[in-house]
Design a protein around this motif. Structure first.
Motif, mmCIF file in Angstrom:
data_model
loop_
_atom_site.group_PDB
_atom_site.id
_atom_site.type_symbol
_atom_site.label_atom_id
_atom_site.label_comp_id
_atom_site.label_asym_id
_atom_site.label_seq_id
_atom_site.Cartn_x
_atom_site.Cartn_y
_atom_site.Cartn_z
ATOM 1 N N UNK A 163 32.287 38.545 33.527
ATOM 2 C CA UNK A 163 32.250 39.720 34.386
ATOM 3 C C UNK A 163 33.614 40.230 34.777
ATOM 4 N N UNK A 164 33.881 40.275 36.090
ATOM 5 C CA UNK A 164 35.135 40.814 36.597
ATOM 6 C C UNK A 164 36.345 40.002 36.158
ATOM 7 N N UNK A 165 36.129 38.769 35.704
ATOM 8 C CA UNK A 165 37.238 37.933 35.277
ATOM 9 C C UNK A 165 37.484 38.010 33.768
ATOM 10 N N UNK A 166 36.699 38.816 33.060
ATOM 11 C CA UNK A 166 36.897 38.941 31.617
ATOM 12 C C UNK A 166 38.193 39.692 31.342
ATOM 13 N N UNK A 170 39.611 43.144 33.254
ATOM 14 C CA UNK A 170 40.921 43.051 33.892
ATOM 15 C C UNK A 170 41.863 44.115 33.359
ATOM 16 N N UNK A 171 41.811 44.341 32.037
ATOM 17 C CA UNK A 171 42.664 45.374 31.424
ATOM 18 C C UNK A 171 42.267 46.765 31.907
ATOM 19 N N UNK A 172 40.965 47.020 31.971
ATOM 20 C CA UNK A 172 40.509 48.320 32.446
ATOM 21 C C UNK A 172 40.955 48.572 33.881
ATOM 22 N N UNK A 173 40.816 47.569 34.745
ATOM 23 C CA UNK A 173 41.237 47.725 36.131
ATOM 24 C C UNK A 173 42.736 48.002 36.225
ATOM 25 N N UNK A 174 43.513 47.333 35.380
ATOM 26 C CA UNK A 174 44.959 47.539 35.391
ATOM 27 C C UNK A 174 45.321 48.937 34.902
ATOM 28 N N UNK A 175 44.681 49.391 33.827
ATOM 29 C CA UNK A 175 44.957 50.728 33.291
ATOM 30 C C UNK A 175 44.626 51.806 34.313
ATOM 31 N N UNK A 176 43.467 51.680 34.936
ATOM 32 C CA UNK A 176 43.060 52.671 35.920
ATOM 33 C C UNK A 176 43.972 52.631 37.149
ATOM 34 N N UNK A 205 40.080 44.878 42.358
ATOM 35 C CA UNK A 205 38.948 45.082 41.452
ATOM 36 C C UNK A 205 38.773 43.920 40.475
ATOM 37 N N UNK A 206 39.868 43.346 40.031
ATOM 38 C CA UNK A 206 39.796 42.228 39.090
ATOM 39 C C UNK A 206 40.629 41.079 39.652
ATOM 40 N N UNK A 207 40.128 40.428 40.697
ATOM 41 C CA UNK A 207 40.899 39.379 41.364
ATOM 42 C C UNK A 207 41.024 38.135 40.498
ATOM 43 N N UNK A 208 41.923 37.229 40.865
ATOM 44 C CA UNK A 208 42.055 35.972 40.129
ATOM 45 C C UNK A 208 40.731 35.221 40.096
#
Length: 254
Positions: A163-166, A170-176, A205-208
């Protein structure tokens, strides 16, 4: 061929300020184009069954004055509804003051421009920490989900359960988050302010691993998007795989 990084880059973003019923507020605006007719996009935005397939389960009435509720503690009322043109909502997240969301559609046969404008009261300390991305990333995920729904695609990941840790999410959250950082810089924020907002929003959005976002909108928008993550097809299995998109990569279907 669809490139997810290009999809994020292809969204126009603006931030602003204006007064709404709840008081002086900040706004985020997103504009993107879909390769579908206004009628098709409108149906995906307003039919409860369609909405549940790309966003969240919803109940209520789509008429001026009608109320609605999404799974995930988001609810509100319909202020204006002009089929294939405009949907204006009072949008309430949890027990926060009502904000305003407008969806404006334009275009012609086979092509629709969607403009989403969300205006809300924002605590200044919260804005200093996260900037526009706290709300904007959630809408980026929603509009990308709509794109995937209209094209019948999904995002391939080695482990959908992550999920959010994939790495894909994580890449999508960083790009946005970086894209909203650019909008913040354009509005006059300092490099230090932009860096703080980008880093904190991406982590929110994509925490550790083993950490989870706690704010209602982050949970709701992220949960809606994660349904579009699917496992990579087994090359030994028979049958055709679902057309898929890799984050930052491509699909064979255009």
């Amino acid at each position: 061929m669809t490139d997810i990084a290009r999809e994020i880059e292809g969204v126009h973003r603006e931030i602003g300020q204006r007064r709404i019923a709840a008081g002086d507020a900040r706004s985020v605006l997103l504009r993107r184009t879909y390769q579908a007719s206004p009628e098709e996009v409108w149906a995906a935005l307003t039919d409860p069954d369609r909405i549940s397939r790309w966003f969240l389960p919803v109940t209520g009435e789509l008429r001026p004055g009608g109320s609605f509720a999404f799974e995930g503690n988001v609810h509100g009322t319909v202020r204006r509804c002009e089929p294939t043109r405009l949907l204006a909502l009072d949008w309430v997240i949890g027990d926060s003051p009502a904000s305003e969301v407008e969806l404006r559609l334009s275009g012609g046969t086979g092509r629709t421009v969607v403009e989403l404008d969300h205006t809300a009261l924002v605590d200044e300390r919260f804005w200093a920490e996260f900037g526009p991305g706290a709300t904007g990333v959630g809408w980026d995920l929603a509009l990308l989900s709509l794109h995937l729904h209209l094209r019948g695609e999904a995002i391939v990941t080695a482990d959908p359960e992550a999920g959010q840790h994939s790495p894909e999410f994580t890449r999508l959250a960083a790009l946005s988050s970086r894209a909203w950082g650019t909008a913040l810089a354009t509005a006059g924020a300092s490099p230090a302010e932009v860096t703080t907002a980008v880093e904190h929003t991406a982590a929110l959005y994509a925490p550790p691993a083993k950490m989870f976002a706690t704010r209602n909108w982050m949970r709701a928008s992220r949960a809606a998007f994660l349904q579009h993550l699917v496992a990579a097809p087994d090359p030994r299995a028979e049958g055709s795989p679902v057309p898929a998109v890799a984050a930052g990569g491509s699909t064979d279907a255009d």
